[in-house]
Scaffold this motif. Sequence first.
Motif, PDB file in Angstrom:
ATOM      1  N   ASP A   1       9.673   0.859  -7.947  1.00  0.00           N
ATOM      2  CA  ASP A   1       8.967  -0.228  -7.601  1.00  0.00           C
ATOM      3  C   ASP A   1       7.581  -0.324  -7.089  1.00  0.00           C
ATOM      4  O   ASP A   1       7.544  -0.632  -5.950  1.00  0.00           O
ATOM      5  N   CYS A   2       6.999   0.466  -7.835  1.00  0.00           N
ATOM      6  CA  CYS A   2       5.716   0.890  -6.991  1.00  0.00           C
ATOM      7  C   CYS A   2       4.616   1.004  -8.147  1.00  0.00           C
ATOM      8  O   CYS A   2       4.849   0.765  -9.396  1.00  0.00           O
ATOM      9  N   ASP A   3       3.212   1.311  -7.681  1.00  0.00           N
ATOM     10  CA  ASP A   3       2.314   1.266  -8.689  1.00  0.00           C
ATOM     11  C   ASP A   3       1.649   2.596  -8.529  1.00  0.00           C
ATOM     12  O   ASP A   3       1.563   3.218  -7.667  1.00  0.00           O
ATOM     13  N   ILE A   4       1.231   3.213  -9.882  1.00  0.00           N
ATOM     14  CA  ILE A   4       0.650   4.529 -10.078  1.00  0.00           C
ATOM     15  C   ILE A   4      -0.774   4.170 -10.487  1.00  0.00           C
ATOM     16  O   ILE A   4      -1.119   3.538 -11.597  1.00  0.00           O
TER      17      ILE A   4
ATOM     18  N   ASN B   1       1.817  10.106   1.813  1.00  0.00           N
ATOM     19  CA  ASN B   1       2.680   9.498   0.860  1.00  0.00           C
ATOM     20  C   ASN B   1       3.458  10.546   0.390  1.00  0.00           C
ATOM     21  O   ASN B   1       3.876  10.684  -0.963  1.00  0.00           O
ATOM     22  N   LYS B   2       4.114  11.510   0.983  1.00  0.00           N
ATOM     23  CA  LYS B   2       4.784  12.576   0.587  1.00  0.00           C
ATOM     24  C   LYS B   2       6.002  12.382   0.173  1.00  0.00           C
ATOM     25  O   LYS B   2       6.387  12.808  -1.040  1.00  0.00           O
ATOM     26  N   ASP B   3       6.852  11.424   0.576  1.00  0.00           N
ATOM     27  CA  ASP B   3       8.149  11.145   0.130  1.00  0.00           C
ATOM     28  C   ASP B   3       8.001  10.465  -1.542  1.00  0.00           C
ATOM     29  O   ASP B   3       8.773  10.864  -2.319  1.00  0.00           O
ATOM     30  N   LEU B   4       7.184   9.488  -1.793  1.00  0.00           N
ATOM     31  CA  LEU B   4       7.083   8.992  -3.017  1.00  0.00           C
ATOM     32  C   LEU B   4       6.394   9.939  -4.071  1.00  0.00           C
ATOM     33  O   LEU B   4       6.725  10.171  -5.064  1.00  0.00           O
ATOM     34  N   ALA B   5       5.467  10.940  -3.644  1.00  0.00           N
ATOM     35  CA  ALA B   5       5.119  11.960  -4.383  1.00  0.00           C
ATOM     36  C   ALA B   5       6.109  13.004  -4.654  1.00  0.00           C
ATOM     37  O   ALA B   5       6.050  13.302  -5.829  1.00  0.00           O
ATOM     38  N   THR B   6       7.005  13.310  -3.857  1.00  0.00           N
ATOM     39  CA  THR B   6       8.105  14.096  -3.901  1.00  0.00           C
ATOM     40  C   THR B   6       9.046  13.625  -4.987  1.00  0.00           C
ATOM     41  O   THR B   6       9.454  14.263  -6.047  1.00  0.00           O
ATOM     42  N   GLN B   7       9.378  12.243  -4.969  1.00  0.00           N
ATOM     43  CA  GLN B   7      10.245  11.514  -5.781  1.00  0.00           C
ATOM     44  C   GLN B   7       9.531  11.493  -7.083  1.00  0.00           C
ATOM     45  O   GLN B   7      10.314  11.832  -8.181  1.00  0.00           O
ATOM     46  N   PHE B   8       8.365  11.439  -7.378  1.00  0.00           N
ATOM     47  CA  PHE B   8       7.541  11.618  -8.663  1.00  0.00           C
ATOM     48  C   PHE B   8       7.766  12.927  -9.101  1.00  0.00           C
ATOM     49  O   PHE B   8       7.944  12.859 -10.401  1.00  0.00           O
TER      50      PHE B   8
ATOM     51  N   ALA C   1       1.035  -1.239  -0.116  1.00  0.00           N
ATOM     52  CA  ALA C   1       0.132  -0.129   0.042  1.00  0.00           C
ATOM     53  C   ALA C   1       0.817   1.251  -0.042  1.00  0.00           C
ATOM     54  O   ALA C   1       0.451   2.145  -0.547  1.00  0.00           O
ATOM     55  N   ASP C   2       1.915   1.358   0.764  1.00  0.00           N
ATOM     56  CA  ASP C   2       2.815   2.345   0.830  1.00  0.00           C
ATOM     57  C   ASP C   2       3.436   2.574  -0.481  1.00  0.00           C
ATOM     58  O   ASP C   2       3.818   3.863  -0.693  1.00  0.00           O
ATOM     59  N   LYS C   3       3.622   1.724  -1.286  1.00  0.00           N
ATOM     60  CA  LYS C   3       4.157   1.715  -2.564  1.00  0.00           C
ATOM     61  C   LYS C   3       3.318   1.974  -4.012  1.00  0.00           C
ATOM     62  O   LYS C   3       3.564   1.711  -4.936  1.00  0.00           O
ATOM     63  N   THR C   4       1.979   2.548  -3.447  1.00  0.00           N
ATOM     64  CA  THR C   4       1.198   3.054  -4.560  1.00  0.00           C
ATOM     65  C   THR C   4       0.802   4.412  -4.348  1.00  0.00           C
ATOM     66  O   THR C   4       0.805   5.062  -3.377  1.00  0.00           O
ATOM     67  N   LEU C   5       1.044   5.229  -5.500  1.00  0.00           N
ATOM     68  CA  LEU C   5       1.049   6.602  -5.606  1.00  0.00           C
ATOM     69  C   LEU C   5      -0.333   6.911  -6.449  1.00  0.00           C
ATOM     70  O   LEU C   5      -0.487   6.655  -7.621  1.00  0.00           O
TER      71      LEU C   5
ATOM     72  N   VAL D   1       6.227   8.868 -18.789  1.00  0.00           N
ATOM     73  CA  VAL D   1       6.147   9.249 -17.398  1.00  0.00           C
ATOM     74  C   VAL D   1       5.686   8.056 -16.345  1.00  0.00           C
ATOM     75  O   VAL D   1       6.662   7.624 -15.521  1.00  0.00           O
ATOM     76  N   TYR D   2       4.821   7.575 -16.429  1.00  0.00           N
ATOM     77  CA  TYR D   2       4.136   6.629 -15.640  1.00  0.00           C
ATOM     78  C   TYR D   2       5.192   5.362 -15.322  1.00  0.00           C
ATOM     79  O   TYR D   2       5.369   4.822 -14.280  1.00  0.00           O
ATOM     80  N   ASP D   3       4.886   4.478 -16.492  1.00  0.00           N
ATOM     81  CA  ASP D   3       5.882   3.266 -16.530  1.00  0.00           C
ATOM     82  C   ASP D   3       7.225   3.405 -16.305  1.00  0.00           C
ATOM     83  O   ASP D   3       7.598   2.530 -15.290  1.00  0.00           O
ATOM     84  N   PRO D   4       7.800   4.366 -16.786  1.00  0.00           N
ATOM     85  CA  PRO D   4       9.409   4.382 -16.318  1.00  0.00           C
ATOM     86  C   PRO D   4       9.411   4.596 -14.788  1.00  0.00           C
ATOM     87  O   PRO D   4      10.505   4.223 -14.183  1.00  0.00           O
ATOM     88  N   PHE D   5       8.741   5.566 -14.200  1.00  0.00           N
ATOM     89  CA  PHE D   5       8.682   5.606 -12.971  1.00  0.00           C
ATOM     90  C   PHE D   5       8.597   4.459 -12.181  1.00  0.00           C
ATOM     91  O   PHE D   5       9.090   4.196 -10.895  1.00  0.00           O
ATOM     92  N   GLU D   6       7.396   3.838 -12.365  1.00  0.00           N
ATOM     93  CA  GLU D   6       7.063   2.531 -11.620  1.00  0.00           C
ATOM     94  C   GLU D   6       8.114   1.470 -11.664  1.00  0.00           C
ATOM     95  O   GLU D   6       8.482   0.920 -10.677  1.00  0.00           O
ATOM     96  N   GLU D   7       9.023   1.555 -12.763  1.00  0.00           N
ATOM     97  CA  GLU D   7      10.312   0.533 -12.773  1.00  0.00           C
ATOM     98  C   GLU D   7      11.162   1.124 -11.677  1.00  0.00           C
ATOM     99  O   GLU D   7      11.893   0.486 -10.989  1.00  0.00           O
TER     100      GLU D   7
END
Length: 341
Positions: A52-55, A263-270, A23-27, A43-49
């Motif tokens: 290691d998360c789901d958008i 989910n601030k850290d993952l959002a910032t990374q994205f 759940a933590d790895k879903t943005l 954007v989406y597919d490359p970032f998921e790789e």
Amino acid sequence: MKKLMMTATAAVLALSAGTASAADKTLTISVYAFAQDAFKEIVYDPFEEICDCDIVVETGNSVERLAKMEANKQSPVVDMAVMSMADALSAARADLIADIDYAKLSNYDKLYDIAKDPNGDGKSVGYTFYATSIAYRSDKVSIDSWEDLFSDELAGRVAFPNVTTNQGPPSLYMLGKAMGNDNYDLKAPIDAVAEHRDDFVTFYVRSSQLAQLMQQEEIWAAPIGRFAWGRFTDMGFPIAWATPKEGQTGGLNVMVMTKDSGNKDLATQFMDFWLSTDVQTKLAEALVDSPANKEVVVSDAVANNLTYGAETADNLHLLPSDVLLDNRDMWLEQWNEKVGQ
């Protein structure tokens, strides 16, 4: 039996931990509906790789998406969103979005100045912008000023954006500047439009209307956003983009993070990934977005279809978000009273 129960309990705990980790790895992001195939590829597919998360992508117009954020304020269902600069201020006023730690965005310093904290509240960052100017038949007229929209040569051959559109208030503001009045009340340019009302073919609400009118040669000029420029370039007659002496106006789209989404850290990374030179270049080359990253370099053919370059970015007269939010009702009242529908 006791050992078996302990093993079973451990398995349940492990499963719960795994579920929480997933759940933590879903943005979950909220974006405009256009060009989603291109965004998925670039954007989406490359970032998921990478992460290691789901958008999870939610789409819709700004009103719908802001309303959903408001309805879920106590338990946010979206982590990150893109919207207009003014909508971002509206979301900030409703306490829907969080502060952004710009120091954690490695690509922040690569952005044009207009994209850095555009509302001055530390809650948004620009990722694309567009210019608004006048598209015109260069074989019929010459346009050097916004006030040329009132010229005798264009009488009965010009369209203007309705005040309810994104292009309306900025175009009126530039028209006012050309008249020597740059007050945000827009009274002078609205009065001028009302005076010349019969010289306008239409007060349009969709840029697609303009392309058809231009193709049918019913109009020779109209203010448009640069994102619509591509529709006018293959009509079989010369169409030019004006560079009026008063300058150009436009708009800026921004990224925001939902407050208390967890989910601030993952959002910032994205967000940082989206602002990178590589991603912004690919989006520009696909003619999806004009780059806010000043390191992006594209061909002349691509640049001609975008709002591109430092000179353009530095000379856009953008209406401040608070001006847009606080004056909309007044502008609409003036417009309805003097120009009508």
